[in-house]
Design an enzyme around this catalytic site. Sequence first.
Site, PDB file in Angstrom:
ATOM      1  N   ARG A   1      10.993  -1.923  12.104  1.00 19.58           N
ATOM      2  CA  ARG A   1       9.975  -1.169  12.851  1.00 19.58           C
ATOM      3  C   ARG A   1       9.562  -1.982  14.066  1.00 19.58           C
ATOM      4  NH1 ARG A   1       5.359   0.644   8.610  1.00 19.58           N
ATOM      5  NH2 ARG A   1       4.042  -0.155  10.248  1.00 19.58           N
TER       6      ARG A   1
ATOM      7  N   ARG B   1      -1.162  -7.579  14.144  1.00 16.37           N
ATOM      8  CA  ARG B   1      -1.686  -6.628  13.154  1.00 16.37           C
ATOM      9  C   ARG B   1      -2.500  -7.338  12.085  1.00 16.37           C
ATOM     10  NH1 ARG B   1       3.559  -4.381  11.206  1.00 16.37           N
ATOM     11  NH2 ARG B   1       2.436  -2.896   9.909  1.00 16.37           N
TER      12      ARG B   1
ATOM     13  N   LYS C   1       0.819  -1.230   0.000  1.00 13.15           N
ATOM     14  CA  LYS C   1       0.000   0.000   0.000  1.00 13.15           C
ATOM     15  C   LYS C   1       0.841   1.262   0.000  1.00 13.15           C
ATOM     16  CE  LYS C   1      -2.379  -0.337   3.810  1.00 13.15           C
ATOM     17  NZ  LYS C   1      -1.947  -1.587   4.407  1.00 13.15           N
TER      18      LYS C   1
ATOM     19  N   ARG D   1      11.049  -7.006   6.239  1.00 10.15           N
ATOM     20  CA  ARG D   1      10.985  -5.560   5.932  1.00 10.15           C
ATOM     21  C   ARG D   1      11.820  -4.754   6.924  1.00 10.15           C
ATOM     22  NH1 ARG D   1       5.320  -2.355   5.385  1.00 10.15           N
ATOM     23  NH2 ARG D   1       5.198  -2.492   7.640  1.00 10.15           N
TER      24      ARG D   1
ATOM     25  N   ARG E   1      -9.860   2.091   8.728  1.00 11.88           N
ATOM     26  CA  ARG E   1      -9.465   0.724   9.096  1.00 11.88           C
ATOM     27  C   ARG E   1     -10.538   0.038   9.922  1.00 11.88           C
ATOM     28  NH1 ARG E   1      -3.471   1.504   8.804  1.00 11.88           N
ATOM     29  NH2 ARG E   1      -2.412  -0.388   9.421  1.00 11.88           N
TER      30      ARG E   1
HETATM   31  P1  AMP Z   1       0.556   1.318   8.963  1.00 12.58           P
HETATM   32  O1  AMP Z   1       1.854   1.968   8.697  1.00 12.58           O
HETATM   33  O2  AMP Z   1      -0.542   1.802   8.084  1.00 12.58           O
HETATM   34  O3  AMP Z   1       0.644  -0.192   9.001  1.00 12.58           O
HETATM   35  O4  AMP Z   1       0.125   1.764  10.453  1.00 12.58           O
HETATM   36  C1  AMP Z   1       0.956   1.495  11.561  1.00 12.58           C
HETATM   37  C2  AMP Z   1       0.127   1.499  12.828  1.00 12.58           C
HETATM   38  O5  AMP Z   1      -0.480   2.782  13.007  1.00 12.58           O
HETATM   39  C3  AMP Z   1      -1.040   0.515  12.851  1.00 12.58           C
HETATM   40  O6  AMP Z   1      -0.647  -0.804  13.223  1.00 12.58           O
HETATM   41  C4  AMP Z   1      -1.939   1.159  13.908  1.00 12.58           C
HETATM   42  O7  AMP Z   1      -1.450   0.946  15.215  1.00 12.58           O
HETATM   43  C5  AMP Z   1      -1.786   2.645  13.594  1.00 12.58           C
HETATM   44  N1  AMP Z   1      -2.772   3.120  12.597  1.00 12.58           N
HETATM   45  C6  AMP Z   1      -2.522   3.588  11.351  1.00 12.58           C
HETATM   46  N2  AMP Z   1      -3.660   3.932  10.726  1.00 12.58           N
HETATM   47  C7  AMP Z   1      -4.653   3.677  11.607  1.00 12.58           C
HETATM   48  C8  AMP Z   1      -6.063   3.803  11.557  1.00 12.58           C
HETATM   49  N3  AMP Z   1      -6.692   4.255  10.477  1.00 12.58           N
HETATM   50  N4  AMP Z   1      -6.771   3.443  12.654  1.00 12.58           N
HETATM   51  C9  AMP Z   1      -6.165   2.993  13.768  1.00 12.58           C
HETATM   52  N5  AMP Z   1      -4.837   2.828  13.881  1.00 12.58           N
HETATM   53  C10 AMP Z   1      -4.081   3.165  12.810  1.00 12.58           C
END
Ligand code: AMP
Length: 220
Positions: free
Chosen positions: A162, A173, A17, A130, A93
């Site tokens: 990360r 996740r 993404k 990653r 989400r």
């Molecule tokens: P990502 O980089 O999109 O995988 O996001 C990393 C982390 O940020 C996720 O595992 C959540 O803890 C938090 N996060 C990002 N976007 C959202 C969202 N729309 N709603 C809730 N938590 C989010």
Amino acid sequence: MSAGVRIIMFGRQGAGKGTQSARLAKHFDVPHISTGEMLRNAVKQDSVVGRAAKAVLDRGELVDDGLMVSLVQGRISQEDARTAGFVLDGFPRTIGQATAFDSLTQTRPVGFVIDLDVNREIVLGRLSSRRTCERCDAIYTATGKEPNNWKCEKCGGAVVQRTDDSPVAINKRLDVYETQTAPLISYYQGRGSLHVVDGLGSPDQVFDRIKTVVETGLRR
Ligand code: AMP
């Protein structure tokens, strides 16, 4: 051509993404809005939002809907997103976020919801290897042969895993994705705005597929 392009990128963590959203944003000349990146930046800056979100991020859980909706509301009301549109990466989400977002965008609804489809087994492999630049978020794949003080080719920052790409957090996740985020597929299917795109292949191949979907839709 790019005026008013509003895209939601959706899919499992590790589906690509972030990479594809950045390319789409560049192609259509709209801002790339990544909620994960906004939160990680807030954590780095040790802001109020960052302090509230850090432990949740590290555990691989979702940050509270209310906080997320207000973060995104603030960002999409800025001039660039209001006039040109956006590629929204990582939001919504949950069904709660999607319904709140629908109300916010009633007058200018999102045109495309792209579900980047890659199965769990494959994303697990991708996420485990990653690595990410601490400074600029560039993404690398570890082969096991990297030096201990691996530096980013783009900015010289430290390339690290990360905290939420640890095996425990990755599984958490992906479970959260299945229970809380996957229901959005039928939510958007019901609205006719969902496009499922095969996320397997080279980044160029995947990008061509997404671009074709969006450009075909824009011509209609
Ligand atoms: P990502 O980089 O999109 O995988 O996001 C990393 C982390 O940020 C996720 O595992 C959540 O803890 C938090 N996060 C990002 N976007 C959202 C969202 N729309 N709603 C809730 N938590 C989010």
